[in-house]
Design an enzyme around this catalytic site. Structure first.
Site, PDB file in Angstrom:
ATOM      1  N   SER A  91      23.559  44.081  10.571  1.00  0.00           N
ATOM      2  CA  SER A  91      23.855  44.319  11.987  1.00  0.00           C
ATOM      3  C   SER A  91      25.009  45.305  12.092  1.00  0.00           C
ATOM      4  O   SER A  91      25.887  45.328  11.229  1.00  0.00           O
ATOM      5  CB  SER A  91      24.271  43.004  12.667  1.00  0.00           C
ATOM      6  OG  SER A  91      24.817  43.259  13.940  1.00  0.00           O
ATOM      7  N   TYR A 141      30.059  35.861  12.215  1.00  0.00           N
ATOM      8  CA  TYR A 141      28.727  36.472  12.195  1.00  0.00           C
ATOM      9  C   TYR A 141      28.827  37.879  11.608  1.00  0.00           C
ATOM     10  O   TYR A 141      28.059  38.256  10.719  1.00  0.00           O
ATOM     11  CB  TYR A 141      28.142  36.520  13.613  1.00  0.00           C
ATOM     12  CG  TYR A 141      26.836  37.278  13.704  1.00  0.00           C
ATOM     13  CD1 TYR A 141      25.648  36.713  13.253  1.00  0.00           C
ATOM     14  CD2 TYR A 141      26.791  38.577  14.230  1.00  0.00           C
ATOM     15  CE1 TYR A 141      24.456  37.417  13.327  1.00  0.00           C
ATOM     16  CE2 TYR A 141      25.605  39.285  14.303  1.00  0.00           C
ATOM     17  CZ  TYR A 141      24.442  38.696  13.850  1.00  0.00           C
ATOM     18  OH  TYR A 141      23.260  39.402  13.915  1.00  0.00           O
TER      19      TYR A 141
HETATM   20  P1  NAP Z   1      15.769  35.299  16.678  1.00  0.00           P
HETATM   21  O1  NAP Z   1      14.855  35.814  17.726  1.00  0.00           O
HETATM   22  O2  NAP Z   1      16.697  34.178  17.003  1.00  0.00           O
HETATM   23  O3  NAP Z   1      14.910  34.943  15.379  1.00  0.00           O
HETATM   24  C1  NAP Z   1      15.525  34.399  14.264  1.00  0.00           C
HETATM   25  C2  NAP Z   1      14.463  34.004  13.260  1.00  0.00           C
HETATM   26  O4  NAP Z   1      15.107  33.372  12.145  1.00  0.00           O
HETATM   27  C3  NAP Z   1      13.477  33.024  13.840  1.00  0.00           C
HETATM   28  O5  NAP Z   1      12.177  33.310  13.366  1.00  0.00           O
HETATM   29  C4  NAP Z   1      13.950  31.689  13.306  1.00  0.00           C
HETATM   30  O6  NAP Z   1      12.817  30.842  13.181  1.00  0.00           O
HETATM   31  C5  NAP Z   1      14.497  32.107  11.940  1.00  0.00           C
HETATM   32  N1  NAP Z   1      15.474  31.125  11.473  1.00  0.00           N
HETATM   33  C6  NAP Z   1      16.644  30.777  12.047  1.00  0.00           C
HETATM   34  N2  NAP Z   1      17.215  29.772  11.365  1.00  0.00           N
HETATM   35  C7  NAP Z   1      16.377  29.488  10.335  1.00  0.00           C
HETATM   36  C8  NAP Z   1      16.393  28.541   9.276  1.00  0.00           C
HETATM   37  N3  NAP Z   1      17.383  27.627   9.159  1.00  0.00           N
HETATM   38  N4  NAP Z   1      15.369  28.520   8.398  1.00  0.00           N
HETATM   39  C9  NAP Z   1      14.351  29.405   8.527  1.00  0.00           C
HETATM   40  N5  NAP Z   1      14.270  30.325   9.499  1.00  0.00           N
HETATM   41  C10 NAP Z   1      15.279  30.354  10.394  1.00  0.00           C
HETATM   42  O7  NAP Z   1      16.710  36.466  16.141  1.00  0.00           O
HETATM   43  P2  NAP Z   1      16.434  38.008  15.831  1.00  0.00           P
HETATM   44  O8  NAP Z   1      17.278  38.775  16.756  1.00  0.00           O
HETATM   45  O9  NAP Z   1      14.996  38.305  15.713  1.00  0.00           O
HETATM   46  O10 NAP Z   1      17.138  38.069  14.418  1.00  0.00           O
HETATM   47  C11 NAP Z   1      16.518  38.621  13.262  1.00  0.00           C
HETATM   48  C12 NAP Z   1      17.614  39.243  12.422  1.00  0.00           C
HETATM   49  O11 NAP Z   1      18.178  40.343  13.120  1.00  0.00           O
HETATM   50  C13 NAP Z   1      18.783  38.303  12.129  1.00  0.00           C
HETATM   51  O12 NAP Z   1      19.196  38.448  10.795  1.00  0.00           O
HETATM   52  C14 NAP Z   1      19.869  38.789  13.071  1.00  0.00           C
HETATM   53  O13 NAP Z   1      21.158  38.476  12.603  1.00  0.00           O
HETATM   54  C15 NAP Z   1      19.582  40.274  13.079  1.00  0.00           C
HETATM   55  N6  NAP Z   1      20.133  41.015  14.215  1.00  0.00           N
HETATM   56  C16 NAP Z   1      19.740  40.739  15.484  1.00  0.00           C
HETATM   57  C17 NAP Z   1      20.302  41.464  16.538  1.00  0.00           C
HETATM   58  C18 NAP Z   1      19.918  41.188  17.965  1.00  0.00           C
HETATM   59  O14 NAP Z   1      20.645  41.633  18.890  1.00  0.00           O
HETATM   60  N7  NAP Z   1      18.808  40.506  18.229  1.00  0.00           N
HETATM   61  C19 NAP Z   1      21.253  42.462  16.293  1.00  0.00           C
HETATM   62  C20 NAP Z   1      21.625  42.704  14.976  1.00  0.00           C
HETATM   63  C21 NAP Z   1      21.060  41.994  13.954  1.00  0.00           C
HETATM   64  P3  NAP Z   1      12.773  29.255  13.423  1.00  0.00           P
HETATM   65  O15 NAP Z   1      13.675  28.918  14.563  1.00  0.00           O
HETATM   66  O16 NAP Z   1      11.320  29.002  13.659  1.00  0.00           O
HETATM   67  O17 NAP Z   1      13.242  28.683  12.114  1.00  0.00           O
END
Ligand code: NAP
Length: 264
Positions: free
Chosen positions: A141, A154
């Site tokens: 990120s 984070y």
């Molecule tokens: P999200 O919509 O909250 O999705 C997170 C995913 O991770 C879900 O599929 C969730 O599935 C899974 N997950 C969470 N805890 C878990 C666990 N204990 N075991 C297995 N799976 C788990 O978030 P996202 O934004 O798509 O995030 C994806 C990546 O992008 C992350 O690494 C995040 O830090 C990064 N990121 C996001 C942003 C943003 O603004 N969205 C910005 C920078 C970086 P379940 O709940 O089904 O387990």
């Protein structure tokens, strides 16, 4: 572009960026293994992707904070030679600040954002290095570059993922393994609501589809670091040059003059 027969294992594939990665790799013809906790959501996604793109999609439910589940995913990566692309995408954020976040919350954050990322990369890397091919995508990120954003823990996990990716690039690149760090900025997914924030109050938020499509352009270009929202890519190149220029300066028998006191 990668060969279509290569299976892609995606963590955090039940929603958000991971679900878009699943869609895009399936569209490219890749068989998939989807990993997250919510099996129902992954089954629904798998059903759609099989029907739409005619690819094999396996659902492998796992809570990456649980050693037994993590070990099962790691074993799969170690032993299944068809998996040649790992997308280390699962991640979470925390509500609150450093002084309000509890040790139990911190442990969960580290388990998902750090330990699982390392364990899964470590599980697959020797096999990829032996085969002389394979790709690891680690989702970091821009927060990892920005202590100023006030998301200290984070951001620290994401700085770790960036460093890990760059280090693995140095170690594994010469052995034919491609490692990409992807640095999104704010992107419209559930991560915000899950950590107690309302994404609709924020500006400059990218859609998940656009983010992943851009990240895959970086993947196809074999970039080591892909920052989809950064329009002027020379800024990142300069940042790397400044950092690298310091490296030979670190080997010194004596401290810098500003640290030498008169009574030394
Ligand atoms: P999200 O919509 O909250 O999705 C997170 C995913 O991770 C879900 O599929 C969730 O599935 C899974 N997950 C969470 N805890 C878990 C666990 N204990 N075991 C297995 N799976 C788990 O978030 P996202 O934004 O798509 O995030 C994806 C990546 O992008 C992350 O690494 C995040 O830090 C990064 N990121 C996001 C942003 C943003 O603004 N969205 C910005 C920078 C970086 P379940 O709940 O089904 O387990």
């Amino acid at each position: 572009m990668t060969e279509k027969t290569q299976t892609v294992l995606i963590t955090g594939a039940s929603t958000g960026l991971g679900a878009v990665y699943a869609d895009r790799f399936a569209r490219r013809g890749h068989p998939l293994v989807l990993v997250a906790r919510d099996a129902t959501r992954m089954e629904a996604l798998a059903t759609r992707l099989r029907a739409e793109y005619g690819v094999d999609v396996e659902v492998l439910p796992a809570d990456l904070t649980q050693e037994k589940d993590l070990a099962a995913v790691a074993e799969r990566l170690e032993t299944d030679a068809r998996i040649t692309i790992l997308v280390n995408n699962a991640g979470m954020s925390l509500p609150g600040t450093f002084t309000t976040q509890t040790p139990a919350e911190m442990d969960r954050l580290f388990a998902v954002n750090l330990s699982a990322v390392v364990r899964l990369a470590r599980a697959v890397a020797p096999r990829m290095a032996n085969a002389g091919k394979g790709s690891i995508i680690n989702v970091s990120s821009v927060v990892g570059l920005a202590p100023e954003f006030g998301m200290t823990l984070y951001g620290a996990t994401k700085a770790f993922v960036l460093f890990l990716s760059q280090g693995l690039s140095v170690e594994l690149g010469p052995q034919g393994v491609y490692v990409q760090a992807v640095l999104p900025a704010a992107t419209r997914t559930e991560i915000w609501a899950r950590s107690g924030k309302d994404v609709n109050t924020m500006s400059g938020v990218m859609d998940a589809d656009e983010l992943v499509d851009a990240a895959l352009v970086g993947f196809d270009r074999q970039e080591a670091v892909t920052i989809p929202p950064l329009h002027d890519e020379s800024m990142w190149a300069q940042h790397q040059q400044t950092r690298q220029a310091m490296l030979p300066e670190f080997a010194q028998e004596h401290a810098a003059p500003r640290y030498i006191t008169l009574n030394q």
